[in-house]
Write an enzyme that holds these catalytic residues in place. Sequence first.
Site, short mmCIF file in Angstrom:
data_model
loop_
_atom_site.label_atom_id
_atom_site.label_comp_id
_atom_site.label_asym_id
_atom_site.label_seq_id
_atom_site.Cartn_x
_atom_site.Cartn_y
_atom_site.Cartn_z
N TYR A 1 23.87 22.90 42.73
CA TYR A 1 23.80 21.43 42.60
C TYR A 1 24.43 20.71 43.81
O TYR A 1 24.66 19.52 43.78
CB TYR A 1 24.48 20.95 41.30
CG TYR A 1 24.13 21.79 40.10
CD1 TYR A 1 22.90 21.65 39.47
CD2 TYR A 1 25.01 22.77 39.63
CE1 TYR A 1 22.55 22.45 38.40
CE2 TYR A 1 24.68 23.58 38.56
CZ TYR A 1 23.44 23.41 37.94
OH TYR A 1 23.11 24.22 36.88
N ASP B 1 17.02 29.15 46.95
CA ASP B 1 18.14 29.36 46.01
C ASP B 1 17.65 30.05 44.74
O ASP B 1 16.46 30.06 44.44
CB ASP B 1 18.74 28.01 45.59
CG ASP B 1 19.51 27.36 46.71
OD1 ASP B 1 19.50 27.87 47.84
OD2 ASP B 1 20.15 26.31 46.45
N ASP B 2 18.61 30.54 43.99
CA ASP B 2 18.44 31.02 42.60
C ASP B 2 17.83 32.41 42.43
O ASP B 2 17.73 32.91 41.32
CB ASP B 2 17.63 30.04 41.74
CG ASP B 2 18.33 28.69 41.58
OD1 ASP B 2 19.41 28.51 42.18
OD2 ASP B 2 17.80 27.82 40.88
N HIS C 1 13.22 27.01 46.00
CA HIS C 1 13.69 28.02 45.04
C HIS C 1 12.63 29.12 44.94
O HIS C 1 11.46 28.79 44.71
CB HIS C 1 13.92 27.37 43.67
CG HIS C 1 14.94 26.28 43.71
ND1 HIS C 1 14.65 25.00 44.15
CD2 HIS C 1 16.26 26.29 43.41
CE1 HIS C 1 15.76 24.27 44.11
NE2 HIS C 1 16.74 25.03 43.67
N HIS D 1 25.52 30.74 38.49
CA HIS D 1 24.94 29.45 38.81
C HIS D 1 25.73 28.32 38.13
O HIS D 1 25.22 27.60 37.25
CB HIS D 1 23.45 29.37 38.41
CG HIS D 1 22.72 28.32 39.17
ND1 HIS D 1 22.67 27.01 38.76
CD2 HIS D 1 22.03 28.38 40.32
CE1 HIS D 1 21.96 26.32 39.63
NE2 HIS D 1 21.58 27.12 40.59
N HIS E 1 25.19 32.27 45.99
CA HIS E 1 24.87 31.07 45.19
C HIS E 1 25.62 31.14 43.86
O HIS E 1 25.12 30.65 42.84
CB HIS E 1 23.36 30.98 44.99
CG HIS E 1 22.85 29.65 44.53
ND1 HIS E 1 23.20 28.45 45.12
CD2 HIS E 1 21.99 29.31 43.52
CE1 HIS E 1 22.59 27.45 44.49
NE2 HIS E 1 21.86 27.95 43.52
NI NI Z 1 20.55 26.73 42.27
#
Ligand code: NI
Length: 234
Positions: free
Chosen positions: A151, A60-61, A201, A114, A110
Amino acid sequence: MVVFLTLSEKYSCVLWFYTGIFLLFMGAATALELCARSSVEVTSQAVAQSAEKRIALTFDDGPSMYTERLLDGLKERQVQASFFLQGQSIQGREKVVERMQKEGHLIGNHTFHHVKLTSLTEREVQEEIEKTSNEIYKVTGCYTSFVRPPYGLWRSEIEYHVTMIPVLWNIDSLDWCNTDVGKIVKKVVSLARDGGIILMHDCYDSSVKSALQIVDELQKENYEFVTVDQLIYE
Ligand code: NI
């Protein structure tokens, strides 16, 4: 196609019309093939390995300054992963996103900023997701069907407003709050199981190092790494 239109205006010939139809058809076929993310290749590789346990690495991210190094390591190990991108991080890293697609990784959404989707109005949720999907489309020419809500916050009502499949996880590496590579690897390897979806991540150096060690460890245990769509549909 621009060349074709210019010429067709000039000569207005039936032959050009049919050539255009043919080129359009070929173009669509190529795009479809690319969007399929070399699924045939991935499937045949899976058969060749004949692993019994399947597991998915998800990141993610990103994309971030560390993502290319992760892609290098995954390529070396012939592993495909799933990347859930933040829309706001794509600009300036288009080449990395292009590479993800070319190398058979799954690209998911995603959100753009965020955000906690459960704190937003329906319209804001839609904007966050659509804006990110559009950014991904601009680079890859494909719309993603998968979303990883930041989350893990998701409500089934959201599915009525966006036609996306939410993908959560069942193995949390907690790599965002721990930079000890040894600990992250040990934790994930001890929790690994068939059907596992590992949350990591790609925006930390320690996560990239851990992820590659996790692959090495789990390949020794005969795990096959697949993308989340393969885990869901195959
Ligand atoms: Ni995230």
